[in-house]
Design an enzyme around this catalytic site. Structure first.
Site, PDB file in Angstrom:
ATOM      1  CE  LYS A 286      -3.806  21.048  24.524  1.00 42.90           C
ATOM      2  NZ  LYS A 286      -4.671  22.233  24.892  1.00 42.90           N
TER       3      LYS A 286
ATOM      4  CB  VAL B 206     -12.082  16.846  28.767  1.00 44.05           C
ATOM      5  CG1 VAL B 206     -10.893  16.552  27.852  1.00 44.05           C
ATOM      6  CG2 VAL B 206     -12.856  18.048  28.239  1.00 44.05           C
TER       7      VAL B 206
ATOM      8  CD  GLU C  59      -5.455  13.959  40.226  1.00 38.37           C
ATOM      9  OE1 GLU C  59      -6.365  14.171  41.046  1.00 38.37           O
ATOM     10  OE2 GLU C  59      -4.737  12.944  40.260  1.00 38.37           O
TER      11      GLU C  59
ATOM     12  CB  CYS D 141      -8.378  19.636  41.450  1.00 41.91           C
ATOM     13  SG  CYS D 141      -6.640  19.395  41.831  1.00 41.91           S
TER      14      CYS D 141
ATOM     15  CD  GLU E 120     -13.979  20.703  40.073  1.00 44.98           C
ATOM     16  OE1 GLU E 120     -12.922  20.707  40.734  1.00 44.98           O
ATOM     17  OE2 GLU E 120     -14.090  20.120  38.975  1.00 44.98           O
TER      18      GLU E 120
END
Length: 497
Positions: free
Chosen positions: A174, A230, A248, A282, A383
């Site tokens: 997905k 999430v 991750e 990231c 972030e």
């Protein structure tokens, strides 16, 4: 040209059962480039059913044979690298040379994992009893749900799908709704390379499809790359049902520049780490922890370079920095400009949307450097995921390391120094999953583990042989050829403790 994409379930390209569609725009131009299904639970259930049926045969295909399909996949990707790279740039905005790097990482990962098809070693050990052999072998989890982000739309799906497939799992992919083209291209290539129907299934969609996939009872493992919020929701669900999970998530990465550093090299590393992919990595360096004796020289160099970076469409050869992925991302970055000012930080360059020179139709933000930043400010802790970095002053290595470690994330860190002793001390004390010496915070290689600590992940690693541990389980086998029942820990020679 606008493309109409379909789900891929059980070896067939098929429309969503709900008939609902989503659209993706080019973030550099605002032009619609693709429409694709907004899948729901019924589509997910069909994809999982296909994966379950395929698993019953795929897991018994010898691993070297599975690996041969992956090798052919890598060969096809290599032959189409330029075409695939342009689609990466068109759908998510990174400059073309970086898109080529994204595709090359996908190719490298696929070649590497194909080699692991002949190297999935276990252990053979002496038994404590005579006429007995002990060994371990790997076995697959079953059906893997791979939920991937938009910022590395070729590399990250390959980080997940290739080790999952070579270890005998089947999968449902997905992808992010902001990177449908690359997912379509990858699955089309896997199909062409000879992957049997159902071994990989592709379901497009948004949060509804992702939630349905995580909550599908027949899914045996979830692998997710995305936001911390999430990821925590997925972790809570998987923990409740004891479902293996690989996470991750985010990063708030720092580069330490000591007073003996090569300042020109440090500036070069900082520019690449902070503003590459418009800061949407990231591993992006969003904090520069600089020794007070060289802070002015480093700051001047970084600000000068940031002010001269050229914004534009990533397909243009003169572009240094492309757009951010969408309007919500642009608005989030803008909010952090106000947050930083309210906290007392100064914006030394950038700080607003870019316009003019053909930029008005896209989502462009000026490369930005905050100065006068304190370690506990929100702009130094959270972030931002854009072309924004902070300069934080420090007095010595110990303070620099403390600042580096003082955030909720722990993915990547770097230090610039000419002192090998300080470099090794930093390497030991920085609590991130990746440490660079005299380089920026980005540039992972596929034969080494990739991942982080604390809020970045849950202990699993992608890439390298460590990836096989994420996508397989150990089975211990005892073979007794003594011809009698032997009892470990009970049948011991006389006189032994």
């Amino acid at each position: 040209m606008r493309q109409e994409l379909l789900n891929y379930i059980n070896g067939r390209w098929t429309a969503s059962r709900s008939d609902a569609l989503l659209e993706r725009e080019n973030p550099a131009t605002g032009e619609t480039i693709a429409s694709f299904p907004d899948s729901g639970p019924a589509d997910v259930a069909a994809a999982v059913e296909a994966a379950a049926k395929a698993y019953e045969t795929w897991r018994f295909v010898p691993a070297p044979r599975r690996a041969e399909i992956l090798f052919r996949t890598a060969e096809i990707m290599a032959a189409r690298k330029e075409e695939l790279s342009r689609d990466v740039t068109v759908e998510m905005g990174k400059v073309l040379k970086e898109a080529r790097g994204d595709v090359q990482e996908a190719i490298d990962m696929t070649y590497y994992v194909a080699g692991e098809g002949r190297r999935m070693w276990g252990q053979t050990t002496p038994s404590e009893l005579p006429n007995k052999l002990n060994m371990t072998v790997r076995q697959p989890h079953g059906i893997v749900a791979a939920i991937t982000p938009w910022n590395f739309p070729m590399a990250i799906p390959c980080w997940k799908l290739m080790p999952a497939l070579v270890t005998g799992n089947t999968a449902v992919l997905k992808p992010s709704p902001f990177s449908p083209l690359s997912a379509y291209n990858l699955v089309r290539i896997l199909e062409e390379a000879g992957l049997p129907p159902g071994a990989v299934n592709l379901v497009f969609g948004g949060d509804q499809a992702g939630a349905a996939l995580v909550e599908e009872p027949r899914v045996n493992m979830v692998s997710f790359t995305g936001s911390l919020d999430v990821g925590r929701e997925i972790a809570a669900y998987c923990g409740r049902y004891n479902k293996p999970l690989h996470l991750e998530m985010g990063g708030k990465n720092a580069i330490i520049i000591l007073d003996d550093a090569d300042i020109d090299l440090a500036v070069e590393g900082a520019v690449w780490s902070a503003f590459g992919t418009s800061g949407q990595r990231c591993t992006a360096a969003s904090r520069m922890i600089v020794h007070e004796r060289v802070a002015s020289a480093f700051s001047d160099g970084l600000i000068d370079r940031a002010e001269n970076l050229r914004l534009g469409n990533g397909l243009e050869a003169t572009t240094d920095v492309g757009p951010v992925v969408n309007r919500p991302a642009l608005e989030k970055i803008e909010r952090y400009m106000e947050i930083g000012r309210d906290e007392g930080a100064a914006i030394a360059c950038g700080g607003s949307r870019a316009s003019g020179n053909g930029l008005d139709s896209g989502y462009y933000f000026q490369p930005t450097v905050f100065t006068d930043v304190q370690p506990k400010m929100r702009v130094a802790q959270e972030e931002i995921f854009g072309p924004v970095t902070d300069i934080i002053r420090c007095s010595d290595l110990e303070q620099a390391v403390d600042i580096n470690n003082g955030v909720q994330f722990g993915l990547s860190s770097a230090i610039f120094t000419r002192d090998i002793s300080k470099a090794f001390k930093a390497m030991e004390r920085m609590t991130t999953g990746i440490v660079y010496i005299n380089a920026g915070t980005i540039g992972a290689e596929v034969h080494l583990p990739f991942g982080g600590t604390r809020g970045t992940g849950n202990g699993h690693r992608e890439a390298g042989q460590a990836a096989l541990d994420s996508y397989s389980e150990w089975k211990t086998v005892y073979i007794d050829y003594s011809g009698r029942l032997q009892k470990a820990q009970i049948d011991r020679p006389e006189g032994r403790a």
